[in-house]
Design a protein around this motif. Structure first.
Motif, PDB file in Angstrom:
ATOM      1  N   SER A   1       0.840  -1.102   0.085  1.00 16.42           N
ATOM      2  CA  SER A   1       0.021   0.013   0.169  1.00 16.42           C
ATOM      3  C   SER A   1       0.893   1.229   0.087  1.00 16.42           C
ATOM      4  O   SER A   1       0.569   2.237  -0.730  1.00 16.42           O
ATOM      5  N   THR A   2       1.970   1.384   0.711  1.00 13.04           N
ATOM      6  CA  THR A   2       2.953   2.325   0.751  1.00 13.04           C
ATOM      7  C   THR A   2       3.636   2.645  -0.632  1.00 13.04           C
ATOM      8  O   THR A   2       3.556   3.764  -1.230  1.00 13.04           O
ATOM      9  N   ASN A   3       4.001   1.523  -1.377  1.00  6.93           N
ATOM     10  CA  ASN A   3       4.384   1.347  -2.589  1.00  6.93           C
ATOM     11  C   ASN A   3       3.416   1.918  -3.710  1.00  6.93           C
ATOM     12  O   ASN A   3       3.879   2.926  -4.589  1.00  6.93           O
ATOM     13  N   ARG A   4       2.063   1.753  -3.532  1.00  7.41           N
ATOM     14  CA  ARG A   4       1.158   2.197  -4.493  1.00  7.41           C
ATOM     15  C   ARG A   4       1.103   4.014  -4.336  1.00  7.41           C
ATOM     16  O   ARG A   4       0.825   4.642  -5.214  1.00  7.41           O
ATOM     17  N   LEU A   5       0.965   4.282  -3.076  1.00  7.15           N
ATOM     18  CA  LEU A   5       0.881   5.728  -2.644  1.00  7.15           C
ATOM     19  C   LEU A   5       2.156   6.541  -2.997  1.00  7.15           C
ATOM     20  O   LEU A   5       1.900   7.543  -3.691  1.00  7.15           O
ATOM     21  N   LEU A   6       3.395   5.948  -2.872  1.00  9.48           N
ATOM     22  CA  LEU A   6       4.521   6.705  -3.681  1.00  9.48           C
ATOM     23  C   LEU A   6       4.528   6.363  -5.028  1.00  9.48           C
ATOM     24  O   LEU A   6       4.634   7.686  -5.730  1.00  9.48           O
ATOM     25  N   VAL A   7       3.991   5.693  -5.946  1.00  6.43           N
ATOM     26  CA  VAL A   7       3.808   5.359  -7.166  1.00  6.43           C
ATOM     27  C   VAL A   7       2.888   6.787  -7.690  1.00  6.43           C
ATOM     28  O   VAL A   7       2.991   7.292  -8.669  1.00  6.43           O
ATOM     29  N   ILE A   8       1.615   6.656  -7.116  1.00  4.66           N
ATOM     30  CA  ILE A   8       0.506   7.654  -7.312  1.00  4.66           C
ATOM     31  C   ILE A   8       1.210   9.320  -7.388  1.00  4.66           C
ATOM     32  O   ILE A   8       0.849   9.985  -7.958  1.00  4.66           O
TER      33      ILE A   8
END
Length: 106
Positions: free
Chosen positions: A53-60
């Motif tokens: 979930s943190t990785n997705r937030l960073l990508v967004i």
């Protein structure tokens, strides 16, 4: 052949700039996402759900900052430039440089 100071050429150069810049942004985000997830998993003590979930937030966030920058640069686009390739190449170069800076600080 169209003259280089034709508005049609400006639209073609907009398209080239957007295609290359956004394509590079997507490619860099995917590479960072794949590589970063392993790092985040280890940082979060093997909690894969939190790391994902943190990785997705960073990508967004990466997409928002970079595509926003690319679109912002369209607002300062000089009309009807004579040298199409060098002018667009320098704009794409600045966008790629910005991608590198964002990656470094991310």
């Amino acid at each position: 052949m169209l003259p280089l100071n034709n508005p049609v050429m400006d639209h073609i150069s907009y398209g080239i700039y957007l295609a290359v810049s956004i394509g590079m942004t997507i490619w860099v985000a995917r590479v960072l996402s794949r590589s970063g997830e392993v790092f985040l998993t280890r940082c979060f003590g093997q909690d894969t759900e939190l790391a994902t979930s943190t990785n997705r937030l960073l990508v967004i966030g990466f997409y928002l900052v970079n595509i926003g920058f690319i679109c912002l640069r369209l607002g300062t686009w000089p009309a009807q430039q004579i040298e199409l390739i060098p002018a667009r190449g320098s704009r794409i170069g600045v966008s790629i440089l910005f991608l590198g800076v964002i990656d470094f600080f991310n």
